[in-house]
Design a protein around this motif. Structure first.
Motif, short mmCIF file in Angstrom:
data_model
loop_
_atom_site.label_atom_id
_atom_site.label_comp_id
_atom_site.label_asym_id
_atom_site.label_seq_id
_atom_site.Cartn_x
_atom_site.Cartn_y
_atom_site.Cartn_z
N VAL A 46 -24.14 14.68 8.80
CA VAL A 46 -24.56 16.03 8.52
C VAL A 46 -26.08 15.90 8.31
O VAL A 46 -26.88 17.04 7.90
N ALA A 47 -26.68 14.93 9.01
CA ALA A 47 -28.32 14.81 9.11
C ALA A 47 -28.81 16.10 10.16
O ALA A 47 -28.23 16.29 11.04
N ARG A 48 -29.72 16.55 9.53
CA ARG A 48 -30.43 17.68 10.35
C ARG A 48 -31.07 16.79 11.51
O ARG A 48 -31.50 15.88 11.66
N GLU A 49 -31.30 17.94 12.61
CA GLU A 49 -32.07 17.64 13.75
C GLU A 49 -33.43 17.26 13.26
O GLU A 49 -34.17 17.63 12.52
N GLY A 50 -33.83 16.08 13.91
CA GLY A 50 -35.08 15.34 13.73
C GLY A 50 -34.87 14.28 12.57
O GLY A 50 -35.81 13.44 12.60
N GLU A 51 -34.03 14.59 11.95
CA GLU A 51 -33.65 13.42 10.76
C GLU A 51 -32.82 12.16 11.51
O GLU A 51 -32.25 12.37 12.57
N GLU A 52 -33.31 10.91 10.86
CA GLU A 52 -32.41 9.87 11.42
C GLU A 52 -30.86 9.84 11.16
O GLU A 52 -30.39 10.76 10.16
N LYS A 53 -30.08 9.39 12.17
CA LYS A 53 -28.61 9.67 12.16
C LYS A 53 -28.13 9.04 10.90
O LYS A 53 -28.53 7.99 10.30
N GLN A 54 -27.06 9.72 10.26
CA GLN A 54 -26.29 9.07 8.97
C GLN A 54 -25.02 9.19 9.40
O GLN A 54 -24.20 9.94 8.37
N PRO A 55 -24.44 8.27 10.19
CA PRO A 55 -22.88 8.31 10.47
C PRO A 55 -22.22 7.68 9.15
O PRO A 55 -22.62 6.82 8.60
N GLN A 56 -21.19 8.61 9.04
CA GLN A 56 -20.19 8.29 7.91
C GLN A 56 -18.71 8.07 8.54
O GLN A 56 -18.42 8.64 9.40
N VAL A 57 -18.07 6.92 8.01
CA VAL A 57 -16.62 7.04 8.65
C VAL A 57 -15.72 6.94 7.33
O VAL A 57 -15.96 6.32 6.51
N PHE A 58 -14.62 7.88 7.39
CA PHE A 58 -13.88 8.13 6.32
C PHE A 58 -12.36 7.75 6.71
O PHE A 58 -11.98 8.49 7.65
N ILE A 59 -11.63 6.52 6.31
CA ILE A 59 -10.38 6.22 6.50
C ILE A 59 -9.39 6.77 5.44
O ILE A 59 -9.74 6.44 4.28
N ASN A 60 -8.25 7.20 5.81
CA ASN A 60 -7.33 7.82 4.94
C ASN A 60 -8.10 8.68 3.66
O ASN A 60 -7.47 8.36 2.54
N PRO A 61 -8.98 9.41 3.95
CA PRO A 61 -9.56 10.19 2.78
C PRO A 61 -8.48 11.22 2.18
O PRO A 61 -7.54 11.63 2.59
N GLU A 62 -8.88 11.23 0.80
CA GLU A 62 -8.23 12.16 -0.24
C GLU A 62 -9.07 13.01 -1.16
O GLU A 62 -9.90 12.26 -1.50
N ILE A 63 -8.64 14.02 -1.13
CA ILE A 63 -9.42 15.03 -2.13
C ILE A 63 -9.03 14.69 -3.55
O ILE A 63 -7.73 14.76 -3.99
N VAL A 64 -9.71 14.08 -4.41
CA VAL A 64 -9.49 13.90 -5.94
C VAL A 64 -9.63 14.92 -6.79
O VAL A 64 -8.52 15.33 -7.61
N THR A 65 -10.79 15.64 -6.79
CA THR A 65 -11.04 16.85 -7.32
C THR A 65 -11.71 17.86 -6.48
O THR A 65 -12.69 17.62 -5.59
N SER A 66 -11.55 19.05 -6.67
CA SER A 66 -12.34 20.13 -6.11
C SER A 66 -12.81 21.23 -7.12
O SER A 66 -12.26 21.43 -8.19
N SER A 67 -13.92 21.74 -7.01
CA SER A 67 -14.64 22.71 -7.78
C SER A 67 -13.99 23.88 -7.91
O SER A 67 -13.30 24.31 -6.79
N ASP A 68 -13.90 24.69 -9.29
CA ASP A 68 -13.46 25.99 -9.20
C ASP A 68 -14.42 27.00 -8.29
O ASP A 68 -14.31 28.01 -7.57
N GLU A 69 -15.65 26.64 -8.25
CA GLU A 69 -16.80 27.39 -7.50
C GLU A 69 -16.54 27.36 -6.30
O GLU A 69 -16.04 26.22 -5.68
N ARG A 70 -16.91 28.43 -5.30
CA ARG A 70 -16.48 28.53 -4.12
C ARG A 70 -18.02 28.52 -3.35
O ARG A 70 -18.75 29.09 -3.89
N SER A 71 -17.85 28.06 -2.13
CA SER A 71 -18.82 28.39 -1.00
C SER A 71 -18.43 29.04 0.23
O SER A 71 -17.23 28.73 0.60
N VAL A 72 -19.36 29.91 0.99
CA VAL A 72 -19.14 30.15 2.32
C VAL A 72 -20.03 29.68 3.35
O VAL A 72 -21.25 29.61 3.09
#
Length: 171
Positions: A63-89
């Motif tokens: 999610v690095a912005r254009e012009g920023e250095e790349k920040q690649p992330q690898v997620f293997i077998n990801p699971e959501i542990v908690t999520s907020s009640d607050e929402r975003s669009v």
């Protein structure tokens, strides 16, 4: 690294539930590298393995912005542990549904546990674009598309459009 062809709606593979990654070996690391290369080439900010036809619980994000250095992330077998009640669009798009965007409401913050590229257990507290992107890509692992979060009417129109385009292409 190899750029892989993307699976495009209405391909039924996109609705398949991905299987956990059992062992993190050179093949899995190569897959993650190929996925990053494919995602950057598209260009996109996230990609699930199923989007290149591999039904494994693996996703990559940058999610690095254009012009920023790349920040690649690898997620293997990801699971959501908690999520907020607050929402975003956020206005979301998808490499498997090219050139279509829609506003999607999701939890504003999530805590995700996953294995990294080296097989180490990790946890990330995500908000903003990273939280949205993680939820979007994790949906793919369960056969869910972002258009499943919009009205049925809009979703049906998108599916019809892509089904028609696929038929035209097949001729």
């Amino acid at each position: 690294m190899t750029i892989k062809p993307l699976i495009i709606l209405p391909d039924p593979l996109l609705r398949q539930v991905s299987k956990p990654v059992e062992t993190i070996d050179e093949d899995v690391k190569r897959l993650a590298d190929d996925m990053l290369e494919t995602m950057y080439d598209a260009p996109g900010i996230g990609l699930a393995a199923i989007q290149i036809g591999v039904p494994r619980r693996l996703l990559v994000i940058d999610v690095a912005r254009e012009g920023e250095e790349k920040q690649p992330q690898v997620f293997i077998n990801p699971e959501i542990v908690t999520s907020s009640d607050e929402r975003s669009v956020y206005e979301e798009g998808c490499l498997s549904i090219p050139d279509y965007y829609a506003e999607v409401e999701r939890p504003a913050k999530v805590k995700v546990k996953f294995l990294d590229r080296d097989g180490k257990q990790q946890e990330v507290d995500a908000d903003g674009l990273l939280a949205t992107c993680l939820q979007h890509e994790m949906d793919h692992l369960n056969g869910v598309l972002f258009i499943d979060h919009i009205s049925r009417l809009k979703r049906d129109m998108v599916v019809k459009k892509f089904t028609k385009a696929a038929k035209t292409k097949a001729i």
